[in-house]
Design a protein around this motif. Sequence first.
Motif, mmCIF file in Angstrom:
data_model
loop_
_atom_site.group_PDB
_atom_site.id
_atom_site.type_symbol
_atom_site.label_atom_id
_atom_site.label_comp_id
_atom_site.label_asym_id
_atom_site.label_seq_id
_atom_site.Cartn_x
_atom_site.Cartn_y
_atom_site.Cartn_z
ATOM 1 N N PRO A 172 0.809 -1.219 0.000
ATOM 2 C CA PRO A 172 0.000 0.000 0.000
ATOM 3 C C PRO A 172 0.850 1.282 0.000
ATOM 4 O O PRO A 172 1.159 1.830 1.050
ATOM 5 N N GLU A 173 1.240 1.723 -1.180
ATOM 6 C CA GLU A 173 2.010 2.959 -1.296
ATOM 7 C C GLU A 173 1.127 4.057 -1.872
ATOM 8 O O GLU A 173 -0.096 3.917 -1.934
ATOM 9 N N LEU A 174 1.723 5.142 -2.312
ATOM 10 C CA LEU A 174 0.995 6.324 -2.768
ATOM 11 C C LEU A 174 -0.012 6.007 -3.864
ATOM 12 O O LEU A 174 -1.185 6.398 -3.784
ATOM 13 N N LEU A 175 0.414 5.298 -4.894
ATOM 14 C CA LEU A 175 -0.479 5.014 -6.016
ATOM 15 C C LEU A 175 -1.643 4.122 -5.605
ATOM 16 O O LEU A 175 -2.753 4.259 -6.136
ATOM 17 N N HIS A 176 -1.406 3.236 -4.653
ATOM 18 C CA HIS A 176 -2.477 2.364 -4.163
ATOM 19 C C HIS A 176 -3.625 3.187 -3.581
ATOM 20 O O HIS A 176 -4.801 2.953 -3.893
ATOM 21 N N PHE A 177 -3.288 4.169 -2.741
ATOM 22 C CA PHE A 177 -4.326 4.997 -2.121
ATOM 23 C C PHE A 177 -4.997 5.903 -3.155
ATOM 24 O O PHE A 177 -6.199 6.176 -3.051
ATOM 25 N N ALA A 178 -4.233 6.347 -4.149
ATOM 26 C CA ALA A 178 -4.828 7.160 -5.206
ATOM 27 C C ALA A 178 -5.838 6.343 -6.015
ATOM 28 O O ALA A 178 -6.956 6.803 -6.290
ATOM 29 N N GLN A 179 -5.452 5.113 -6.387
ATOM 30 C CA GLN A 179 -6.350 4.255 -7.160
ATOM 31 C C GLN A 179 -7.599 3.893 -6.353
ATOM 32 O O GLN A 179 -8.717 3.850 -6.897
ATOM 33 N N ARG A 184 -13.405 4.591 -5.691
ATOM 34 C CA ARG A 184 -14.487 4.857 -4.738
ATOM 35 C C ARG A 184 -15.306 6.081 -5.111
ATOM 36 O O ARG A 184 -16.541 6.062 -5.030
ATOM 37 N N ASP A 185 -14.619 7.127 -5.580
ATOM 38 C CA ASP A 185 -15.285 8.419 -5.773
ATOM 39 C C ASP A 185 -15.530 8.785 -7.235
ATOM 40 O O ASP A 185 -16.115 9.833 -7.509
ATOM 41 N N PHE A 186 -15.068 7.955 -8.165
ATOM 42 C CA PHE A 186 -15.257 8.201 -9.594
ATOM 43 C C PHE A 186 -14.779 9.597 -10.008
ATOM 44 O O PHE A 186 -15.517 10.365 -10.628
ATOM 45 N N THR A 187 -13.545 9.910 -9.649
ATOM 46 C CA THR A 187 -12.940 11.187 -10.015
ATOM 47 C C THR A 187 -11.441 10.987 -10.206
ATOM 48 O O THR A 187 -10.839 10.122 -9.569
ATOM 49 N N ILE A 188 -10.847 11.794 -11.087
ATOM 50 C CA ILE A 188 -9.414 11.666 -11.346
ATOM 51 C C ILE A 188 -8.579 12.567 -10.425
ATOM 52 O O ILE A 188 -7.350 12.578 -10.511
ATOM 53 N N VAL A 189 -9.242 13.296 -9.550
ATOM 54 C CA VAL A 189 -8.531 14.207 -8.653
ATOM 55 C C VAL A 189 -7.435 13.500 -7.860
ATOM 56 O O VAL A 189 -6.316 14.034 -7.722
ATOM 57 N N PRO A 190 -7.683 12.293 -7.295
ATOM 58 C CA PRO A 190 -6.602 11.615 -6.558
ATOM 59 C C PRO A 190 -5.354 11.367 -7.408
ATOM 60 O O PRO A 190 -4.235 11.428 -6.886
ATOM 61 N N PHE A 191 -5.540 11.073 -8.694
ATOM 62 C CA PHE A 191 -4.380 10.891 -9.576
ATOM 63 C C PHE A 191 -3.587 12.195 -9.709
ATOM 64 O O PHE A 191 -2.359 12.193 -9.732
ATOM 65 N N LEU A 192 -4.313 13.315 -9.808
ATOM 66 C CA LEU A 192 -3.647 14.613 -9.916
ATOM 67 C C LEU A 192 -2.869 14.925 -8.633
ATOM 68 O O LEU A 192 -1.735 15.424 -8.685
ATOM 69 N N VAL A 193 -3.495 14.639 -7.494
ATOM 70 C CA VAL A 193 -2.820 14.873 -6.211
ATOM 71 C C VAL A 193 -1.576 13.990 -6.101
ATOM 72 O O VAL A 193 -0.509 14.449 -5.666
ATOM 73 N N ALA A 194 -1.704 12.714 -6.514
ATOM 74 C CA ALA A 194 -0.546 11.805 -6.478
ATOM 75 C C ALA A 194 0.572 12.334 -7.374
ATOM 76 O O ALA A 194 1.752 12.289 -7.000
ATOM 77 N N GLY A 195 0.196 12.832 -8.548
ATOM 78 C CA GLY A 195 1.191 13.385 -9.459
ATOM 79 C C GLY A 195 1.934 14.558 -8.840
ATOM 80 O O GLY A 195 3.158 14.679 -8.988
ATOM 81 N N ILE A 196 1.206 15.417 -8.143
ATOM 82 C CA ILE A 196 1.829 16.576 -7.486
ATOM 83 C C ILE A 196 2.795 16.123 -6.390
ATOM 84 O O ILE A 196 3.894 16.666 -6.240
ATOM 85 N N ILE A 197 2.399 15.097 -5.636
ATOM 86 C CA ILE A 197 3.261 14.588 -4.565
ATOM 87 C C ILE A 197 4.550 14.012 -5.155
ATOM 88 O O ILE A 197 5.656 14.260 -4.650
#
Length: 219
Positions: A172-179, A184-197
């Motif tokens: 369970p690393e960064l990408l796991h929590f983003a995916q 769960r939320d049907f949005t790409i925002v977590p991917f954008l946040v992961a990219g920024i991190i």
Amino acid sequence: MSIDYILSILGPMLEGAQMTVLLFLVAIVISIPLGFLLMLAVRSSIKPLSWMAHTYIYVMRGTPLLLQLLFICFGLPMLPVVGEYLVFDRFVAACIGFILNYAAYFAEIFRGGVLAIDKGQYEAAQVLSMNKWQTTTRVILPQMFRIALPAVANESVTLVKDTALLYAVAVPELLHFAQTAVNRDFTIVPFLVAGIIYLIMTLLLTMFFKWLEQRFKFE
């Protein structure tokens, strides 16, 4: 894009980022010295040792890191007789895979650094009556590390990004929590946040190596 939503997913993602950073630190701290030892083995006058080091580097650089991770995590336990003794925790197995893989790349980087040193440096050391140990430690190695530093920095940045492969072996690393958040939320925002991190981590690492390069440049 709600600020409240970003804050709600940021906590778990930063928790995953801690695992990413931990893997990076373990891999970089062990693989660089191991790569240096491999470089010495490659250049050894002991032919069997040099051949084994060459073969190891060829295999590790010639096969995908993901395949190596899957083999260590899931393949080793399936080996007859010894398989039961080769069952590792997923994170430990991932660390082993990253260390073994990146050591091969660092070995080639260091070898290139040695080959880039002018032969006149060796001759000058002989004129100064330096023995082989003094020539290596005082003349060759400092120049090798200075020459290899930009390539080491580039490989280290690649290592940060490659930590995303932990996702494939269920760590369970960064990408796991983003995916998880995306599903769960049907949005790409977590991917954008992961990219920024990831960008922040690589920026900090790049700044550190730039500082090292400047320091070595004036020594």
